[in-house]
Design a protein around this motif. Structure first.
Motif, PDB file in Angstrom:
ATOM      1  N   TRP A  53       9.617  15.248 -57.912  1.00 32.78           N
ATOM      2  CA  TRP A  53       9.458  14.817 -56.524  1.00 32.78           C
ATOM      3  C   TRP A  53      10.758  15.020 -55.748  1.00 32.78           C
ATOM      4  O   TRP A  53      11.858  14.894 -56.281  1.00 32.78           O
ATOM      5  N   GLY A  54      10.616  15.303 -54.475  1.00 32.09           N
ATOM      6  CA  GLY A  54      11.769  15.354 -53.582  1.00 32.09           C
ATOM      7  C   GLY A  54      12.579  16.629 -53.726  1.00 32.09           C
ATOM      8  O   GLY A  54      12.207  17.574 -54.431  1.00 32.09           O
ATOM      9  N   SER A  55      13.716  16.628 -53.040  1.00 33.08           N
ATOM     10  CA  SER A  55      14.555  17.825 -53.019  1.00 33.08           C
ATOM     11  C   SER A  55      15.286  17.996 -54.348  1.00 33.08           C
ATOM     12  O   SER A  55      15.481  17.041 -55.108  1.00 33.08           O
ATOM     13  N   ARG A  56      15.697  19.246 -54.607  1.00 31.55           N
ATOM     14  CA  ARG A  56      16.405  19.582 -55.837  1.00 31.55           C
ATOM     15  C   ARG A  56      17.711  20.283 -55.479  1.00 31.55           C
ATOM     16  O   ARG A  56      17.821  20.949 -54.459  1.00 31.55           O
ATOM     17  N   PRO A  61      16.442  17.152 -59.722  1.00 29.41           N
ATOM     18  CA  PRO A  61      15.964  16.308 -58.623  1.00 29.41           C
ATOM     19  C   PRO A  61      17.034  15.332 -58.155  1.00 29.41           C
ATOM     20  O   PRO A  61      17.615  14.594 -58.953  1.00 29.41           O
ATOM     21  N   TRP A  63      16.693  12.637 -56.097  1.00 32.56           N
ATOM     22  CA  TRP A  63      16.255  11.247 -56.142  1.00 32.56           C
ATOM     23  C   TRP A  63      16.472  10.636 -57.520  1.00 32.56           C
ATOM     24  O   TRP A  63      16.852   9.471 -57.659  1.00 32.56           O
ATOM     25  N   HIS A  67      17.239   6.970 -59.114  1.00 29.93           N
ATOM     26  CA  HIS A  67      16.073   6.322 -59.724  1.00 29.93           C
ATOM     27  C   HIS A  67      16.323   5.951 -61.183  1.00 29.93           C
ATOM     28  O   HIS A  67      15.791   4.943 -61.663  1.00 29.93           O
ATOM     29  N   VAL A 172       8.531   4.583 -46.741  1.00 28.28           N
ATOM     30  CA  VAL A 172       8.942   4.564 -48.143  1.00 28.28           C
ATOM     31  C   VAL A 172       7.815   3.921 -48.941  1.00 28.28           C
ATOM     32  O   VAL A 172       6.886   3.341 -48.374  1.00 28.28           O
ATOM     33  N   SER A 173       7.916   4.005 -50.264  1.00 28.13           N
ATOM     34  CA  SER A 173       6.854   3.486 -51.131  1.00 28.13           C
ATOM     35  C   SER A 173       7.018   1.978 -51.288  1.00 28.13           C
ATOM     36  O   SER A 173       7.360   1.460 -52.357  1.00 28.13           O
TER      37      SER A 173
END
Length: 399
Positions: A53-56, A61, A63, A67, A172-173
């Motif tokens: 998920w998200g940018s790399r 990754p 994020w 995380h 956001v989640s």
């Protein structure tokens, strides 16, 4: 960064196994790891799906650097009997397990609470799911957006009077993060409950996304129970306090103003050149201001539209009135207060090969610098297999 085990932090010495994926479970263990717990993140051989998920950057990754920070990563295939046995050995040496599979998954693979407690009666087991471990919706699939929708939040994010556009998510989640926060709090509480009582057994914690969002609905449930009234969307206003709203400024930017106590309201009226409003008996207290919210907001909005947001903010700050422009991430990263408190910090990420900006842990402890709570960044998949399997479990090879 040295992987020092969190010495000096309040949860140092607590060992937690994470069977989390995506957001809620791993967010709970991120908080616990920031507090000093040793978190062993169990990933499938291909890694947690959130790694995609998200940018790399440089193939990794970004994020995930946050995380999975302060966690050890090991790989286990839970479909394999030998790896399930390894997991049981890990749990036998742990204080807590955090998992966020769908209800019944651990039982189906022979790793339900009864089996886990047979190997470690004091193991705290936190189970995070969409709807909880029981009830008629137990087996329904859910992601964070479902928690927002069913928990009552998404109804409130609608624009009043607008029906042609779907109510937006908060960006956001939030339901995953809330469930993770509650799970982390419950794990710490359950572990504390074992302290000093060698006969106590580990508790099973049940946290669900829907209930986590629903817990934030303030007085809306008793209001409905008493009167049948259902609170409706209020846009950027707060129905129970006035004036509190977000106002458009001359440069097209927005300014959030909280003028909802009596003395602050009087200062606000003076600051915007409307001293007569403070003397109006209709606006003498919060109840009256809420009843006449539209008129008050109109006067404030007319004033803000005469100034750029930064100038309007400066005028109100000089009068000691709560206010802020709406920050984007550039504003947050560059704000001197964020930097002075190390709310934004520079962290070396050896996996990505760059210095990244990380948010600080959301709690402060005397004697511990905020940057010292980020002991290392999210590791590669299985980076700690040898350490955990060979050194902690005493296996001759790490498979």
């Amino acid at each position: 960064m040295a992987q020092d085990g969190g010495q000096g932090l309040p949860l140092a010495g607590l060992k937690i196994v994470e069977l989390g994926h995506y957001i809620a479970g791993p967010f709970a263990t991120r908080l616990l790891a920031d507090l000093g717990a040793e978190v062993i993140k169990v990933e499938p051989p291909e890694g947690d799906p959130i790694r995609g998920w998200g940018s790399r950057h440089n193939g990794h990754p970004v994020w995930f650097s946050i995380h999975a920070r302060n966690k050890l990563s090991v790989t286990l295939n839970l479909k394999d009997a030998a790896d399930r046995a390894r997991l049981l050995k890990l749990c036998a040496r742990a204080d807590a397990l955090v998992e966020n599979f769908r209800p019944g998954f651990l039982e189906r693979i022979g790793l339900g609470p009864e089996v886990l407690h047979a190997g470690n009666p004091r193991l705290v087991i936190a189970r995070v799911s969409g709807f909880g471990q029981d009830g008629p919706y137990r087996d329904k699939p859910a992601f964070g957006s479902i928690g927002e929708a069913m928990g009552g939040l998404r109804h409130l994010t609608a624009t009043p009077g607008v029906t042609e556009h779907a109510p937006p998510r908060c960006g956001v989640s939030i339901s995953d993060d809330l469930a993770g926060m509650y799970a982390a709090l419950a794990v710490a509480a359950a572990c504390w409950g074992l302290k000093g009582n060698p006969e106590a057994r580990g508790r099973i914690i049940d946290v669900d996304l829907v209930g986590s969002v629903f817990s934030l609905m303030e007085g809306m449930l008793p209001e409905y129970g008493l009167t049948g009234a259902v609170r409706q969307p209020a846009g950027s206003a707060i129905l129970t306090a006035a004036p509190t709203n977000t106002y458009l400024c001359a440069d097209g930017k927005w300014l959030c103003i909280g003028g909802n106590s009596d003395p602050i309201f009087r200062r606000l009226c003076d600051a915007i050149g409307r001293p007569g409003m403070a003397a109006d008996p209709r606006f003498a207290d919060n109840r009256g201001r809420c009843a006449n919210m539209a008129e008050i907001d109109g006067e404030i909005g007319r004033w803000t539209r005469t100034l750029p947001a930064a100038e309007a903010e400066a005028v109100l700050e000089a009068a000691d009135i709560p206010c802020s422009r709406l920050y984007d991430m550039r504003d947050c990263a560059e704000d001197p207060h964020f930097q002075a408190r190390q709310t934004v910090m520079q962290v070396e990420d050896p996996l990505i090969g760059e210095t990244l900006l990380h948010p600080a842990a959301p709690f402060r402890f005397d004697g511990v610098a905020p940057r010292d709570m980020v002991r290392w960044t999210g590791p590669a998949v299985g980076a700690h297999n040898h350490h955990v399997f060979s050194e902690l479990l005493g296996e001759k090879n790490d498979g």
